[in-house]
Write a protein that holds these residues in place. Structure first.
Motif, mmCIF file in Angstrom:
data_model
loop_
_atom_site.group_PDB
_atom_site.id
_atom_site.type_symbol
_atom_site.label_atom_id
_atom_site.label_comp_id
_atom_site.label_asym_id
_atom_site.label_seq_id
_atom_site.Cartn_x
_atom_site.Cartn_y
_atom_site.Cartn_z
ATOM 1 N N HIS A 322 57.263 25.040 42.906
ATOM 2 C CA HIS A 322 57.258 25.683 41.592
ATOM 3 C C HIS A 322 58.597 26.348 41.275
ATOM 4 C CE1 HIS A 322 55.689 27.370 37.967
ATOM 5 N NE2 HIS A 322 55.949 28.611 38.360
ATOM 6 N N TYR A 323 59.032 27.278 42.105
ATOM 7 C CA TYR A 323 60.307 27.951 41.842
ATOM 8 C C TYR A 323 61.463 26.985 42.079
ATOM 9 C CZ TYR A 323 57.802 32.451 41.985
ATOM 10 O OH TYR A 323 56.947 33.490 41.743
ATOM 11 N N PRO A 324 62.443 26.941 41.177
ATOM 12 C CA PRO A 324 63.560 26.012 41.346
ATOM 13 C C PRO A 324 64.592 26.509 42.366
ATOM 14 C CG PRO A 324 63.204 26.586 39.027
ATOM 15 C CD PRO A 324 62.456 27.586 39.856
ATOM 16 N N ILE A 325 65.156 25.574 43.083
ATOM 17 C CA ILE A 325 66.291 25.889 43.950
ATOM 18 C C ILE A 325 67.496 26.274 43.098
ATOM 19 C CG2 ILE A 325 67.970 24.822 45.509
ATOM 20 C CD1 ILE A 325 65.662 23.442 46.911
ATOM 21 N N TYR A 326 67.676 25.567 41.999
ATOM 22 C CA TYR A 326 68.677 25.946 40.997
ATOM 23 C C TYR A 326 67.939 26.295 39.712
ATOM 24 C CZ TYR A 326 72.149 23.804 44.077
ATOM 25 O OH TYR A 326 72.947 23.491 45.151
ATOM 26 N N SER A 327 67.951 27.558 39.340
ATOM 27 C CA SER A 327 67.239 27.990 38.146
ATOM 28 C C SER A 327 68.004 27.603 36.888
ATOM 29 C CB SER A 327 67.009 29.498 38.171
ATOM 30 O OG SER A 327 65.998 29.823 39.089
ATOM 31 N N THR A 328 67.250 27.409 35.834
ATOM 32 C CA THR A 328 67.861 27.072 34.544
ATOM 33 C C THR A 328 67.802 28.232 33.570
ATOM 34 O OG1 THR A 328 65.779 26.234 33.660
ATOM 35 C CG2 THR A 328 67.176 24.666 34.832
ATOM 36 N N ALA A 329 66.786 29.074 33.680
ATOM 37 C CA ALA A 329 66.613 30.176 32.734
ATOM 38 C C ALA A 329 67.615 31.284 33.006
ATOM 39 C CB ALA A 329 65.188 30.723 32.812
ATOM 40 N N LYS A 330 68.029 31.959 31.953
ATOM 41 C CA LYS A 330 68.990 33.035 32.091
ATOM 42 C C LYS A 330 68.410 34.169 32.932
ATOM 43 C CE LYS A 330 71.370 32.157 27.693
ATOM 44 N NZ LYS A 330 71.726 32.699 26.365
ATOM 45 N N GLY A 331 69.216 34.687 33.871
ATOM 46 C CA GLY A 331 68.818 35.838 34.662
ATOM 47 C C GLY A 331 67.936 35.533 35.851
ATOM 48 N N ARG A 332 67.702 34.257 36.152
ATOM 49 C CA ARG A 332 66.853 33.900 37.286
ATOM 50 C C ARG A 332 67.682 33.247 38.385
ATOM 51 N NH1 ARG A 332 61.050 31.482 35.114
ATOM 52 N NH2 ARG A 332 60.233 33.454 34.321
ATOM 53 N N ASP A 333 67.347 33.595 39.621
ATOM 54 C CA ASP A 333 68.055 32.989 40.748
ATOM 55 C C ASP A 333 67.196 33.153 41.997
ATOM 56 O OD1 ASP A 333 69.903 31.837 42.411
ATOM 57 O OD2 ASP A 333 71.164 33.627 42.576
ATOM 58 N N ASN A 334 66.744 32.048 42.568
ATOM 59 C CA ASN A 334 65.903 32.077 43.768
ATOM 60 C C ASN A 334 66.775 31.846 45.007
ATOM 61 O OD1 ASN A 334 63.375 32.292 42.221
ATOM 62 N ND2 ASN A 334 63.882 30.214 41.574
ATOM 63 N N LYS A 335 67.556 32.864 45.330
ATOM 64 C CA LYS A 335 68.564 32.740 46.373
ATOM 65 C C LYS A 335 67.953 32.441 47.740
ATOM 66 C CE LYS A 335 72.464 35.219 48.460
ATOM 67 N NZ LYS A 335 73.242 36.507 48.484
ATOM 68 N N ALA A 336 66.897 33.159 48.111
ATOM 69 C CA ALA A 336 66.281 32.954 49.434
ATOM 70 C C ALA A 336 65.733 31.538 49.563
ATOM 71 C CB ALA A 336 65.174 33.980 49.656
ATOM 72 N N LEU A 337 65.139 31.024 48.496
ATOM 73 C CA LEU A 337 64.608 29.659 48.511
ATOM 74 C C LEU A 337 65.744 28.654 48.671
ATOM 75 C CD1 LEU A 337 61.936 28.012 48.062
ATOM 76 C CD2 LEU A 337 62.634 27.842 45.672
ATOM 77 N N ARG A 338 66.813 28.857 47.924
ATOM 78 C CA ARG A 338 67.943 27.936 47.997
ATOM 79 C C ARG A 338 68.592 27.966 49.378
ATOM 80 N NH1 ARG A 338 70.048 29.600 43.956
ATOM 81 N NH2 ARG A 338 71.641 31.037 44.705
ATOM 82 N N GLU A 339 68.784 29.172 49.933
ATOM 83 C CA GLU A 339 69.416 29.289 51.244
ATOM 84 C C GLU A 339 68.537 28.738 52.358
ATOM 85 O OE1 GLU A 339 70.383 33.408 51.577
ATOM 86 O OE2 GLU A 339 72.242 33.222 50.400
ATOM 87 N N GLY A 340 67.212 28.782 52.159
ATOM 88 C CA GLY A 340 66.316 28.284 53.188
ATOM 89 C C GLY A 340 66.046 26.795 53.104
ATOM 90 N N VAL A 341 65.846 26.289 51.873
ATOM 91 C CA VAL A 341 65.383 24.913 51.702
ATOM 92 C C VAL A 341 66.524 23.921 51.511
ATOM 93 C CG1 VAL A 341 63.998 23.379 50.251
ATOM 94 C CG2 VAL A 341 63.157 25.667 50.808
ATOM 95 N N LYS A 342 67.557 24.291 50.751
ATOM 96 C CA LYS A 342 68.607 23.321 50.446
ATOM 97 C C LYS A 342 69.294 22.742 51.689
ATOM 98 C CE LYS A 342 72.699 22.380 47.688
ATOM 99 N NZ LYS A 342 73.445 21.819 48.829
#
Length: 467
Positions: A322-342
């Motif tokens: 559900h949560y994006p690795i790269y967010s598109t909406a302004k002000g959103r950033d799922n850093k922990a997800l990106r650092e863990g999954v990417k």
């Protein structure tokens, strides 16, 4: 007794019966839900003895099995599924041609006081039908086991995939439906099915509804897809709106009404974090909401994902969350997800990462430098964020994006062959908004060809909504 007296007596009896019938009609109501017909959308909320909310799911072994869930009221404490090979006529109903299986049944009560919904008492039934033949069309129906058809569903068709893993297949990917599901999302799922009636399954990237415990909203979701849910298998991953915002737990309705693989890493996320194979593709649902909210379990979830990817033997890999690795909406950033999954998507050559949550559209890849190339060698994983419902946000242009959109409902038809993934994103009008082809050779080398329609300009919310 005189003739006039007899006539008066006759009319007195007729009037008496008529009054009694009117009283009974007022007591029971035309809907047969006593004292419930004044509740908005009561037919979507309350069950009856006839099966509703029928849905089929992919299993870990879709070539030889499928899973079914449905709902009735609690008068039906024992339920069955019947399955047969499809035939040219009604001979499928002959007892020698069909088999009957006892379903698992659980009673369930739900009162969604937060949304001022009434107490709903239901029986949820589930069954897994196995020992099927690959590449074969079957029919099934669900019901109470009676000899009459009154409390049975209609017969639904489903075809198992063939045993040759390189047989082409297709699926439809939806971002968040979430809001105004009956009113606005229904036309999206129905248009997608109209355009691809031979689709093999549907994939939902979370936030199917808005309020996790709302029987009305779940009723709208099932209504919108109607018989499509019962004939095209679904897989789904939960979004933040499938979790109860008061206590942080998964919706009480998720597991009773869905029947998903139970091969995830933790008991709490079985049927939300899972994997299965379809043809030559590995499909992985990653519970991004649980990952974000429970940091102490992140390692367990990442270790599981690592092990699934490390043992993969399929040519194609699709990860959906559900949560994006790269967010598109302004002000959103799922850093922990990106650092863990990417790092894992890079290490194991994941092909597609399909996501939702941001209520905008974007598609691209990490190595993109906004150069507008048509053909790209070794682009890495392709990331997509999409929305199928009417709730809309604004997006922020970023280098990884090849194509983006705002204020646009979309669905994606993804077709898979031995060497190629063909991805096409459509609007409810059936217009192509974004597309690409991904070709992979036997050594794992990938070539991406962008097919963004030149005659369809980028849609931005500011062009449609007055500030």
């Amino acid at each position: 007794m005189t003739r006039s007296t007899l006539i008066l007596a006759y009319f007195a009896v007729v009037i008496s019966f008529s009054c009694q019938a009117q009283i009974q009609e007022l007591e029971h109501g035309h809907t047969h839900y006593k004292n419930k017909s004044d509740i908005p959308q009561h037919k979507l909320i309350f069950p009856s003895a006839a099966p509703d909310r029928i849905i089929i799911h992919l299993t870990e072994n879709p070539t030889t099995s499928f899973a079914v869930n449905w709902r009735t009221d609690q008068r039906i404490d024992t339920a069955y599924i019947e399955v047969a090979k499809e035939t040219h006529g009604p001979d499928l109903r002959l007892q020698k041609n069909r088999r009957r299986l006892l379903a698992n049944t659980q009673f369930f009560e739900n009162e969604n006081t937060a949304d001022k919904e009434p107490l709903v008492k239901a029986a949820y039934h589930s069954a897994l039908i196995d020992a099927l033949e690959p590449g074969t069309t079957y029919v099934y129906r669900v019901g109470d086991g009676s000899d009459s058809d009154g409390n049975w569903s209609e017969w639904f068709q489903i075809e198992t995939p063939g045993s040759d893993e390189n047989t082409p297949f297709s699926f439809i990917y939806f971002g968040d439906a979430q809001n105004d599901v009956k009113s606005m999302w229904s036309r999206v799922i129905r248009k997608s099915y109209q355009m691809m009636p031979e689709v093999d399954f549907m994939l939902h990237a979370g936030d199917l509804i808005n309020h996790s415990e709302s029987d009305r909203e779940w009723g709208e979701w099932f209504y919108a897809g109607s018989y499509i849910h019962a004939t095209v298998p679904s897989i789904m991953t939960p979004g933040n709106h499938e979790y109860n915002y008061e206590n942080g737990t998964l919706s009480q309705l998720w597991k009773p009404q869905f029947n998903l693989p139970r091969n995830g890493p933790l008991n709490a996320i079985k049927e939300t974090c899972y994997t299965l194979d379809y043809g030559n593709m590995k499909l992985i649902s990653f519970d991004a909401k649980y990952f974000k909210d429970y940091p102490k379990y992140r390692t367990a979830q990442l270790n599981w994902l690592d092990s699934v990817l490390a043992s993969n033997t399929k040519k194609w890999i699709t990860l959906f969350m559900h949560y994006p690795i790269y967010s598109t909406a302004k002000g959103r950033d799922n850093k922990a997800l990106r650092e863990g999954v990417k790092p894992l998507t890079d290490k194991y050559g994941v092909d597609l990462v399909l996501q939702g949550h941001d209520h905008t559209y974007a598609r691209g890849y990490a190595s993109n430098n906004a150069e507008g190339k048509t053909v790209v060698q070794d682009a890495g994983a392709v990331y997509a964020v999409s929305v199928s419902g009417p709730k809309m946000y604004e997006s922020q242009d970023q280098a990884w994006m090849v194509r983006r959109a705002e204020y646009t409902q979309l669905f994606q038809i993804i077709s898979v062959t031995k060497d190629t993934i063909k991805y096409e994103s459509y609007t409810p009008l059936g217009s192509l908004y974004d597309a690409f082809d991904l070709i992979k050779d036997d050594q794992g080398n990938k070539t991406l060809t962008n097919r963004v329609p030149e005659n369809f300009p980028m849609r931005l919310k500011k062009d449609f909504v007055e500030e």
